[in-house]
Design an enzyme around this catalytic site. Structure first.
Site, mmCIF file in Angstrom:
data_model
loop_
_atom_site.group_PDB
_atom_site.id
_atom_site.type_symbol
_atom_site.label_atom_id
_atom_site.label_comp_id
_atom_site.label_asym_id
_atom_site.label_seq_id
_atom_site.Cartn_x
_atom_site.Cartn_y
_atom_site.Cartn_z
ATOM 1 N N ASP A 270 36.772 35.023 45.380
ATOM 2 C CA ASP A 270 37.959 35.254 46.199
ATOM 3 C C ASP A 270 37.881 34.273 47.366
ATOM 4 O OD1 ASP A 270 40.280 36.176 47.335
ATOM 5 O OD2 ASP A 270 39.722 38.297 47.309
HETATM 6 C C1 BGC Z 1 43.086 37.640 48.252
HETATM 7 C C2 BGC Z 1 43.293 37.298 46.791
HETATM 8 C C3 BGC Z 1 44.165 36.084 46.670
HETATM 9 C C4 BGC Z 1 43.541 34.946 47.461
HETATM 10 C C5 BGC Z 1 44.332 33.665 47.398
HETATM 11 C C6 BGC Z 1 42.618 36.435 49.037
HETATM 12 O O1 BGC Z 1 42.570 36.706 50.399
HETATM 13 O O2 BGC Z 1 42.171 38.691 48.371
HETATM 14 O O3 BGC Z 1 43.864 38.391 46.125
HETATM 15 O O4 BGC Z 1 44.331 35.748 45.330
HETATM 16 O O5 BGC Z 1 43.427 35.333 48.818
HETATM 17 O O6 BGC Z 1 45.474 33.746 48.136
#
Ligand code: BGC
Length: 766
Positions: A270
């Protein structure tokens, strides 16, 4: 002669270093052999925030504006960038770009919780097929979706993105979602793997979970999705499980995911760098996103000093190459930037209507009949919530709100109310940029919901005479970066409560009906007020076509067939997990994000672990087994028609395969669909188990009055197993099982007993 030969051998051995093969589907070994250490380390680290190409590829160029990240290109070897962009309620990219008038809007589909309420894998697959087409046509390679963390507690701020409190429903809906998107030749990233069940302190929280609860509840849905749908990628979560960051857990990313479940795609982190990049590589986390140059350097240094075996890096690089050759960008797909948004809007509307849950319909007040003039109450009639906030917020061209939806369907809305709420929302709406982060306000705010307008009793009474019926709409929004609160969120606010009381009193006094529409992303308290209105329609956050979709159901154009994918408790504290869910959360302490130098760093939150003391007793497993009263049970949902269940049969084949059949008959007056859950009770004597567990589900086609359909569900012996921690294996006990065919977990009209003759054990990677 010998010397000459040795020289030739030496030259040939050195050749791959200088050779420059260009990547094809068939020369991955050759390309891998030709890569320098720097190139390998580059390929496993993304290019930074946004869809910027930077780093080794030089310069900076935006590939798809608003995408969340890119993988890096190595032009020397014919390796292109690939683009990753968010979901899950549709593709998230920027709708406008500098230098062009063209727009790049995407369809806002109903949120995850909504589509799970359809209990309809075919519907979900059709919907995400349309969604995946936008991914392809806007030049994106991977949609960062679906989100499928278990609804451990109603207050998780991102529950709306996720599917259910039950792993079987969640896993199968997820598999359908993945299949639909990937039919387009683009990938998904199933997220957040795993146990990212709260937003408070999400980037460092340690989820302390027993091995059994982890396997049976929090991993099971991922296991189902991986086994059933072959996702291209999986996203490891921000949090720790039992002291280890998931991104750095070999047990999770290699043993469980790959060895036990057969996953063969890539795992990406993530969004945010952590210490321990090298451990992540070793664990089998193939790609660091969004990627920072210091991560690349750490990998290079570790290989050089011997602390990271080259074989580990090579394994991940090989998987990256295997991923890249699948992508549209690698294959030179000429995307149009012009997906068919009109067609996709239809898919969004269909999915929204099929996902709505009718919670109450006293005296068959719905579908509306003989009603023309409607008094529509509630700020949400204008300030409609198509979907939640954060990375799950889609940039859609428009949202059909409740006023527009009802008017499009031909109703005459009370003008004075329309005018009042329009002015109120204009006045009360705050620009998201002006809202300080904190409390239940998360990051990347898409929309800030206005509070309900306080209105007086006499104001409400003055609307009775001119209208045939009243509709009260209640809305909620939440999103990434913060959990919800009990006060004024799970519970109704004082203004909402008094609005409900006043509308119900005034309209009922005049013999007129009141319908409540819930435009929410997660569970709210219903027990204290549900007796008041005549009907309650749970519309969820139904996407950009929401207003029209609600009208479709209110008018009976579509007969509701959604069922709850979670329990609605009487009170928040009735959930066993409420005792250790971080309440009244402080702002999320994104301390390890500080390097990006923007304002996402807020006060550090001191919550750093959550004990999952409730163990496997999540959702209905707790309420049903221990006889706790609920407001609406898991699986609950009414229809405008009625269904009879008959002729249950269950057969067990020699290899343990269970086939469960039931005949469902539409016994009412209108056509409808019925979702049936197969709830299994295991024999006593083995591991302690919930009274019943959902093991499979199926939904009928649209059945005309009088029409029947046999629903058939299949299970393997493994599907019946529970995880024995002491023995570290799954066990299916021998004995007599009860297979209940349920309308919901508390209403099982017919069941069938069948014997599993021999116990079976299933080992997991040690
Ligand atoms: C979120 C993810 C997301 C990623 C990219 C993160 O902060 O938890 O779900 O896909 O950001 O935007």
């Amino acid at each position: 002669m010998k010397k000459i030969l040795m020289t030739i051998v030496a030259i040939v051995a050195a050749l791959p270093m200088v050779a420059q093969p260009k990547l094809t589907k068939d020369n991955i070994d050759e390309v891998l052999a030709a890569m320098t250490l720097e190139e390998k380390a580059t390929l496993v680290v993304g290019s930074g925030w946004g869809s910027m190409i930077a780093g080794i590829t030089g310069g900076s160029q935006i590939l798809v504006s608003g995408a969340a990240g890119t993988t890096q290109a190595i032009p020397r070897l014919g390796i292109p960038n690939t683009v990753l962009a968010d979901g899950p309620a549709g593709l998230r990219i920027n709708p406008t770009r500098e230098g062009t008038k063209q727009t790049f809007y995407c369809t806002g589909f109903p949120v995850g919780t909504a589509i799970a309420s359809s209990w309809d894998v075919e519907l979900v697959e059709n919907m995400t097929k349309a969604m995946g087409n936008e991914v392809l046509e806007y030049g994106v390679d991977v949609l960062l979706a679906p989100g499928q963390n278990i609804h451990r507690n109603p207050l998780c701020g991102r529950n709306f993105e996720y599917f259910s409190e039950d792993p079987v429903l969640s896993g199968n809906i997820s598999a359908a979602y993945v299949k639909g998107v990937q039919l387009n030749g683009v990938g998904v990233s199933v997220k957040h793997f795993a146990a990212n069940n709260q937003e408070t302190a999400r980037d460092h929280n340690d989820a302390q979970i027993s091995a059994r609860a982890l396997r049976e509840i929090y991993l099971k849905n991922f296991e189902i999705a991986v086994r059933e749908s072959d996702p291209w990628t999986v996203m490891s979560s921000y949090n720790k499980i039992n002291g280890k960051y998931t991104q750095q857990s070999y047990d999770l990313l290699t043993k469980a995911l790959r060895e036990d479940w057969g996953f063969n795609g890539i795992v990406m982190t993530d969004w945010g760098a952590k210490d321990g990049t090298v451990d992540a590589v070793k664990a089998g986390n193939d790609l660091m996103e969004p990627g920072m140059p210091f991560e690349t350097q750490r990998i290079i240094d570790a290989v050089k000093d011997g602390s990271l075996p080259m074989a580990d890096l090579d394994r991940n690089v090989r998987r990256m190459l295997e991923y890249i050759v699948r992508t549209p960008r690698f294959n030179g797909y000429k995307y149009s930037d012009k997906p068919d948004l009109k067609a996709h809007a239809k898919a969004a509307r269909a999915a929204a209507t099929e996902s709505m849950v009718l919670l109450k319909n006293e005296g068959d007040v719905l579908p509306l009949d003989g009603v023309k003039n409607i008094a529509l109450f509630g700020a949400t009639s204008i300030d409609f919530v198509a979907g939640g906030t954060g990375s799950g917020n889609v940039n859609k061209a428009y949202v059909v709100n409740m006023v527009e939806g009802l008017e499009n369907a031909g109703f005459k809305l009370d003008e004075s109310l329309k005018d009042f709420y329009k002015k109120y929302v204009d006045f009360a709406k705050i620009d998201p940029k002006d809202i300080p982060l904190g409390g239940s306000v998360g990051i990347l705010l898409g929309e800030a919901k206005v509070d309900e307008a306080p209105v007086s009793r006499s104001f409400v009474e003055s609307k009775v005479a001119a209208n045939d019926a009243a509709i009260v709409i209640i809305g909620r929004n939440s999103g990434e970066g913060a959990d919800r609160l009990v006060e004024n969120d799970f519970d109704l606010s004082a203004a909402e409560r008094s609005l409900l009381v006043n509308v119900c009193n005034a309209f009922h006094l005049a013999g007129k009906k009141v319908i409540v529409v819930l435009n929410i992303g997660g569970v709210i308290e219903t027990a204290s007020w549900k007796a008041m209105p005549d009907a309650i329609l749970l519309a969820w956050q139904p996407g950009q076509e929401g207003g029209d979709a609600i009208a479709d159901v209110l008018t009976g154009k579509v007969n509701p067939s959604g069922k709850l994918p979670m329990t609605f408790p009487v009170q928040f504290v009735d959930h066993r997990s409420s005792f250790n869910f971080p309440l009244g959360n402080e702002p999320t302490g994104r301390s390890d994000f500080s390097f990006i130098g923007d304002d996402t760093r807020t006060t550090v939150n001191h919550v750093d672990y959550t004990k999952y003391e409730e163990d496997i007793w999540v959702g209905y497993r707790w309420f049903d087994t221990f006889g706790k009263e609920v407001s609406y049970p898991f699986g609950f949902g009414l229809s405008y028609t009625s269904f009879d269940y008959s002729k249950p049969t269950v057969t067990v084949a020699k290899d343990g395969t269970v086939t469960a059949n039931v005949l469902v008959t539409n016994t009412g007056k209108v056509a409808g669909k019925e979702a049936v859950g197969l709830y299994v009770s295991a024999p006593a004597g083995g591991l302690e188990k919930p009274a019943k567990e959902l093991k499979a589900f199926a939904k009928t086609r649209l059945l005309a009055p009088g029409e029947s359909q046999v629903l058939s569900m299949k299970l393997s012996a493994y599907d019946l197993a529970s995880f024995n921690e002491a023995a570290n294996r799954w066990e299916t006990a021998a004995g007599t099982y009860t297979f209940g065919f349920g309308r919901n977990v508390s209403d099982i009209p017919v069941s069938f007993k069948a014997v599993i003759k021999a116990a079976q054990n299933f080992s997991v990677s040690e």
